[in-house]
Scaffold this motif. Sequence first.
Motif, PDB file in Angstrom:
ATOM      1  N   VAL A   1     -14.687  89.445   7.841  1.00 19.80           N
ATOM      2  CA  VAL A   1     -15.061  90.416   6.810  1.00 19.80           C
ATOM      3  C   VAL A   1     -16.554  90.333   6.504  1.00 19.80           C
ATOM      4  CG1 VAL A   1     -14.749  91.023   4.380  1.00 19.80           C
ATOM      5  CG2 VAL A   1     -12.761  90.496   5.799  1.00 19.80           C
ATOM      6  N   ALA A   2     -17.089  89.113   6.438  1.00 20.93           N
ATOM      7  CA  ALA A   2     -18.517  88.955   6.158  1.00 20.93           C
ATOM      8  C   ALA A   2     -19.370  89.613   7.236  1.00 20.93           C
ATOM      9  CB  ALA A   2     -18.868  87.471   6.039  1.00 20.93           C
ATOM     10  N   VAL A   3     -18.985  89.450   8.498  1.00 22.78           N
ATOM     11  CA  VAL A   3     -19.727  90.082   9.602  1.00 22.78           C
ATOM     12  C   VAL A   3     -19.683  91.603   9.471  1.00 22.78           C
ATOM     13  CG1 VAL A   3     -19.743  90.464  12.094  1.00 22.78           C
ATOM     14  CG2 VAL A   3     -19.452  88.152  11.196  1.00 22.78           C
ATOM     15  N   VAL A   4     -18.512  92.142   9.162  1.00 23.88           N
ATOM     16  CA  VAL A   4     -18.374  93.596   9.006  1.00 23.88           C
ATOM     17  C   VAL A   4     -19.235  94.086   7.842  1.00 23.88           C
ATOM     18  CG1 VAL A   4     -16.766  95.451   8.429  1.00 23.88           C
ATOM     19  CG2 VAL A   4     -16.082  93.663  10.037  1.00 23.88           C
ATOM     20  N   LEU A   5     -19.221  93.360   6.737  1.00 25.14           N
ATOM     21  CA  LEU A   5     -20.014  93.769   5.578  1.00 25.14           C
ATOM     22  C   LEU A   5     -21.511  93.719   5.864  1.00 25.14           C
ATOM     23  CD1 LEU A   5     -18.024  91.993   2.721  1.00 25.14           C
ATOM     24  CD2 LEU A   5     -18.224  94.457   3.080  1.00 25.14           C
ATOM     25  N   ILE A   6     -21.945  92.686   6.587  1.00 30.33           N
ATOM     26  CA  ILE A   6     -23.360  92.593   6.945  1.00 30.33           C
ATOM     27  C   ILE A   6     -23.753  93.749   7.849  1.00 30.33           C
ATOM     28  CG2 ILE A   6     -25.047  91.220   8.227  1.00 30.33           C
ATOM     29  CD1 ILE A   6     -23.548  88.724   7.207  1.00 30.33           C
ATOM     30  N   ALA A   7     -22.901  94.055   8.828  1.00 28.79           N
ATOM     31  CA  ALA A   7     -23.184  95.181   9.724  1.00 28.79           C
ATOM     32  C   ALA A   7     -23.248  96.494   8.949  1.00 28.79           C
ATOM     33  CB  ALA A   7     -22.117  95.254  10.812  1.00 28.79           C
ATOM     34  N   MET A   8     -22.319  96.680   8.000  1.00 27.38           N
ATOM     35  CA  MET A   8     -22.347  97.890   7.173  1.00 27.38           C
ATOM     36  C   MET A   8     -23.637  97.969   6.372  1.00 27.38           C
ATOM     37  SD  MET A   8     -18.472  98.131   5.648  1.00 27.38           S
ATOM     38  CE  MET A   8     -19.078  99.213   4.354  1.00 27.38           C
TER      39      MET A   8
ATOM     40  N   SER B   1     -27.178 102.027  -2.924  1.00 26.02           N
ATOM     41  CA  SER B   1     -26.168 101.343  -3.745  1.00 26.02           C
ATOM     42  C   SER B   1     -25.130 100.651  -2.876  1.00 26.02           C
ATOM     43  CB  SER B   1     -25.493 102.357  -4.674  1.00 26.02           C
ATOM     44  OG  SER B   1     -26.429 102.923  -5.558  1.00 26.02           O
ATOM     45  N   PHE B   2     -24.610 101.387  -1.879  1.00 20.50           N
ATOM     46  CA  PHE B   2     -23.587 100.794  -1.020  1.00 20.50           C
ATOM     47  C   PHE B   2     -24.177  99.740  -0.085  1.00 20.50           C
ATOM     48  CE2 PHE B   2     -21.032 104.420  -2.363  1.00 20.50           C
ATOM     49  CZ  PHE B   2     -19.798 103.812  -2.523  1.00 20.50           C
ATOM     50  N   GLY B   3     -25.440  99.906   0.307  1.00 21.59           N
ATOM     51  CA  GLY B   3     -26.086  98.868   1.119  1.00 21.59           C
ATOM     52  C   GLY B   3     -26.235  97.578   0.351  1.00 21.59           C
ATOM     53  N   ALA B   4     -26.645  97.686  -0.917  1.00 24.24           N
ATOM     54  CA  ALA B   4     -26.794  96.491  -1.753  1.00 24.24           C
ATOM     55  C   ALA B   4     -25.441  95.865  -2.058  1.00 24.24           C
ATOM     56  CB  ALA B   4     -27.510  96.857  -3.048  1.00 24.24           C
ATOM     57  N   LEU B   5     -24.439  96.715  -2.331  1.00 23.49           N
ATOM     58  CA  LEU B   5     -23.096  96.201  -2.619  1.00 23.49           C
ATOM     59  C   LEU B   5     -22.525  95.458  -1.409  1.00 23.49           C
ATOM     60  CD1 LEU B   5     -20.643  96.033  -4.491  1.00 23.49           C
ATOM     61  CD2 LEU B   5     -19.886  98.238  -3.568  1.00 23.49           C
ATOM     62  N   SER B   6     -22.702  96.015  -0.215  1.00 19.35           N
ATOM     63  CA  SER B   6     -22.198  95.359   0.998  1.00 19.35           C
ATOM     64  C   SER B   6     -22.869  94.011   1.203  1.00 19.35           C
ATOM     65  CB  SER B   6     -22.436  96.252   2.224  1.00 19.35           C
ATOM     66  OG  SER B   6     -21.749  97.471   2.098  1.00 19.35           O
ATOM     67  N   ALA B   7     -24.178  93.945   0.974  1.00 18.89           N
ATOM     68  CA  ALA B   7     -24.893  92.676   1.137  1.00 18.89           C
ATOM     69  C   ALA B   7     -24.426  91.648   0.115  1.00 18.89           C
ATOM     70  CB  ALA B   7     -26.402  92.916   1.002  1.00 18.89           C
TER      71      ALA B   7
ATOM     72  N   LEU C   1     -21.499  91.563  -1.470  1.00 19.45           N
ATOM     73  CA  LEU C   1     -20.127  91.150  -1.153  1.00 19.45           C
ATOM     74  C   LEU C   1     -20.093  90.185   0.025  1.00 19.45           C
ATOM     75  CD1 LEU C   1     -18.159  94.501  -1.578  1.00 19.45           C
ATOM     76  CD2 LEU C   1     -18.101  92.499  -3.072  1.00 19.45           C
ATOM     77  N   SER C   2     -20.971  90.403   1.003  1.00 21.15           N
ATOM     78  CA  SER C   2     -21.006  89.493   2.156  1.00 21.15           C
ATOM     79  C   SER C   2     -21.395  88.084   1.719  1.00 21.15           C
ATOM     80  CB  SER C   2     -21.974  90.015   3.221  1.00 21.15           C
ATOM     81  OG  SER C   2     -23.315  89.938   2.779  1.00 21.15           O
ATOM     82  N   LEU C   3     -22.288  87.966   0.741  1.00 20.42           N
ATOM     83  CA  LEU C   3     -22.672  86.645   0.229  1.00 20.42           C
ATOM     84  C   LEU C   3     -21.494  85.974  -0.479  1.00 20.42           C
ATOM     85  CD1 LEU C   3     -26.235  87.390  -1.199  1.00 20.42           C
ATOM     86  CD2 LEU C   3     -25.660  86.181   0.910  1.00 20.42           C
ATOM     87  N   VAL C   4     -20.768  86.760  -1.276  1.00 22.58           N
ATOM     88  CA  VAL C   4     -19.594  86.212  -1.977  1.00 22.58           C
ATOM     89  C   VAL C   4     -18.553  85.733  -0.970  1.00 22.58           C
ATOM     90  CG1 VAL C   4     -17.692  86.773  -3.522  1.00 22.58           C
ATOM     91  CG2 VAL C   4     -19.985  87.643  -4.011  1.00 22.58           C
ATOM     92  N   VAL C   5     -18.306  86.544   0.049  1.00 21.83           N
ATOM     93  CA  VAL C   5     -17.311  86.176   1.056  1.00 21.83           C
ATOM     94  C   VAL C   5     -17.755  84.937   1.821  1.00 21.83           C
ATOM     95  CG1 VAL C   5     -16.153  86.941   3.161  1.00 21.83           C
ATOM     96  CG2 VAL C   5     -16.438  88.526   1.271  1.00 21.83           C
ATOM     97  N   MET C   6     -19.051  84.815   2.097  1.00 28.30           N
ATOM     98  CA  MET C   6     -19.535  83.628   2.819  1.00 28.30           C
ATOM     99  C   MET C   6     -19.341  82.357   1.998  1.00 28.30           C
ATOM    100  SD  MET C   6     -22.879  84.722   5.073  1.00 28.30           S
ATOM    101  CE  MET C   6     -23.691  85.754   3.861  1.00 28.30           C
ATOM    102  N   VAL C   7     -19.490  82.465   0.668  1.00 26.97           N
ATOM    103  CA  VAL C   7     -19.209  81.311  -0.194  1.00 26.97           C
ATOM    104  C   VAL C   7     -17.737  80.912  -0.074  1.00 26.97           C
ATOM    105  CG1 VAL C   7     -19.085  80.528  -2.587  1.00 26.97           C
ATOM    106  CG2 VAL C   7     -21.081  81.807  -1.801  1.00 26.97           C
ATOM    107  N   VAL C   8     -16.860  81.910  -0.068  1.00 28.27           N
ATOM    108  CA  VAL C   8     -15.428  81.648   0.102  1.00 28.27           C
ATOM    109  C   VAL C   8     -15.150  80.993   1.452  1.00 28.27           C
ATOM    110  CG1 VAL C   8     -13.157  82.749   0.297  1.00 28.27           C
ATOM    111  CG2 VAL C   8     -14.772  83.538  -1.441  1.00 28.27           C
TER     112      VAL C   8
END
Length: 268
Positions: free
Chosen positions: A199-206, A230-236, A238-245
């Motif tokens: 998911v993190a990879v997909v979010l970073i790519a998005m 807005s969606f670019g910042a949100l995706s980035a 979220l990718s950080l949050v997922v990477m912490v998980v």
Amino acid sequence: MLAALAVALVAAFVVAPSTLAASGSGGGLADNRTLEEAFREAFVGYWRSGGRDFPPGLERVVDYWFRYHVAKAVIAATLLIVLVALGVLLWKAFLRAGGLGAGRRAVLASAGVLVAMLALLSLITVMANVQGAAAPFASLLPMLRVSATDGQLADTLDQVRQRLTDSLSRGDQSPPALEVMTSNFSRYHVALAVVGAIVAVVLIAMSVVLWKRFARTGSSDRRTRRVLGSFGALSALLSLVVMVVVVANTTTAADPAPALLAFFDGGW
């Protein structure tokens, strides 16, 4: 049509999994209270058996729980696809709404935000149910809540905690059942780490795609730039949050015994 399909899938997510999972050997477990009681009784019997293999009663519960999570994951994944498609349509309509009144644009924007939030919730639900399907025994453990009438279960959990403590502090050999519990608990966290990494990879790519489109959009098209940014910042984010998980679950999976002991000490 997409909105109606999303509503139908939400209803199916609530109603269908227990019915689908109860087919075959899982009959009678669709009721949560019955499932909980069956797992507690089977868990006590499994610990007392001293073996690695699940007895028939526990095997039946674990199989049911696996099918239950698979059904929920499939429905949630389908809902996620529908919500993404609906969200794309809504945001495209919002970007083309220059000739509409402010009220119509506000409705489209609000609907787009709502669908985006529901899509995020669906994504989290997919991740959680894939994790549960990958390690159904570990995902059943939170059902081991002890009440005043659960004397046998309380004694069993005390023994589990004691053997875990002895294994960690003195290096004692763990019973086969405890080894299975520990390995399944590790697999439970590995599953979320793997899914989270994807998911993190997909979010970073998005995020990269959205920021590239943002850079190519002229400054005069402020609405499009606002949506893309807005969606670019949100995706980035979220990718950080997922990477912490991912990091947290990878750490737990590498050394599951202390986390399992904390879990049995009241972590559920």
